[in-house]
Design a protein around this motif. Structure first.
Motif, PDB file in Angstrom:
ATOM      1  N   TRP A  91       0.840  -1.205   0.000  1.00  0.00           N
ATOM      2  CA  TRP A  91       0.000   0.000   0.000  1.00  0.00           C
ATOM      3  C   TRP A  91       0.859   1.232   0.000  1.00  0.00           C
ATOM      4  N   PRO A  95       0.543   5.667  -0.018  1.00  0.00           N
ATOM      5  CA  PRO A  95      -0.408   6.779   0.117  1.00  0.00           C
ATOM      6  C   PRO A  95      -0.604   7.484  -1.196  1.00  0.00           C
ATOM      7  N   GLU A  96      -1.782   8.137  -1.289  1.00  0.00           N
ATOM      8  CA  GLU A  96      -2.114   8.870  -2.515  1.00  0.00           C
ATOM      9  C   GLU A  96      -1.256  10.118  -2.588  1.00  0.00           C
ATOM     10  N   ASP A  97      -1.305  10.814  -3.752  1.00  0.00           N
ATOM     11  CA  ASP A  97      -0.487  12.016  -3.916  1.00  0.00           C
ATOM     12  C   ASP A  97      -0.978  13.140  -3.024  1.00  0.00           C
ATOM     13  N   ASN A  98      -0.143  14.178  -2.809  1.00  0.00           N
ATOM     14  CA  ASN A  98      -0.423  15.245  -1.863  1.00  0.00           C
ATOM     15  C   ASN A  98      -1.541  16.176  -2.279  1.00  0.00           C
ATOM     16  N   ARG A 132      -4.645  15.626  -3.282  1.00  0.00           N
ATOM     17  CA  ARG A 132      -5.952  15.258  -2.714  1.00  0.00           C
ATOM     18  C   ARG A 132      -5.959  15.412  -1.176  1.00  0.00           C
ATOM     19  N   GLN A 133      -4.864  15.211  -0.528  1.00  0.00           N
ATOM     20  CA  GLN A 133      -4.815  15.300   0.934  1.00  0.00           C
ATOM     21  C   GLN A 133      -4.952  16.722   1.428  1.00  0.00           C
TER      22      GLN A 133
END
Length: 168
Positions: free
Chosen positions: A158, A160-163, A165-166
């Motif tokens: 797993w 983490p998604e890119d910054n 969207r966060q």
């Protein structure tokens, strides 16, 4: 100072309509007085009074046992009639009997409570499994090894998604 207080008390007693009636004396030497309800010189009604004149007049020397309980009940108006000497002696004898009986009872109780191995149950083994507030109370302890409910779990797969969207 004592004679001055006595003089003031006698002057006040003669001016007021207070009439002290000696009701009794206990075995300790305390004297008990009753003053009936009366009207003073201004026309005010003064309610009845019950007074104890202590044998030992120093207020600092007063202790709880200085007045017998029967007389204290009369002073506090929990009983209407003053106690008789026969009643006080009868109650004192009864209290002494109760003290002796309770002492005998506790001595017998102490002797009968000696530990005997046949009467005592064996100590139960208790197992501490955690606190009731823990999320896994009553269940199995969580293991250190990673687990998954799915069949496709791969440790470290797993990301983490890119910054972008966060931050939104």
């Amino acid at each position: 100072m004592g004679w001055w207080r006595g003089l003031l008390r006698s002057v006040w007693g003669s001016l007021s309509k207070e009439v002290r009636e000696h009701v009794g004396t206990d075995h300790l030497g305390n004297k008990y007085y009753y003053i009936a309800q009366y009207k003073n010189w201004r026309g005010q009604t003064i309610r009845e009074k019950r007074i104890v004149e202590a044998a030992n007049r120093k207020e600092l020397d007063y202790e709880a046992g200085d007045i017998p309980t029967e007389w204290e009940a009369w002073i506090r108006r929990t009983r209407k009639t003053p106690p008789t000497m026969e009643e006080i002696l009868k109650n004192e004898k009864y209290r002494e009997e109760i003290k002796i009986k309770s002492k005998d009872f506790y001595e017998k109780d102490k002797v009968s409570k000696e530990p005997s191995e046949e009467l005592l149950p064996s100590p139960a083994a208790t197992q501490i499994k955690g606190h009731a507030a823990a999320p896994y109370f009553g269940k199995e302890e969580p293991s250190v090894a990673p687990t998954s409910t799915g069949q496709t779990f791969q440790p470290g797969s797993w990301m983490p998604e890119d910054n972008k969207r966060q931050n939104h």
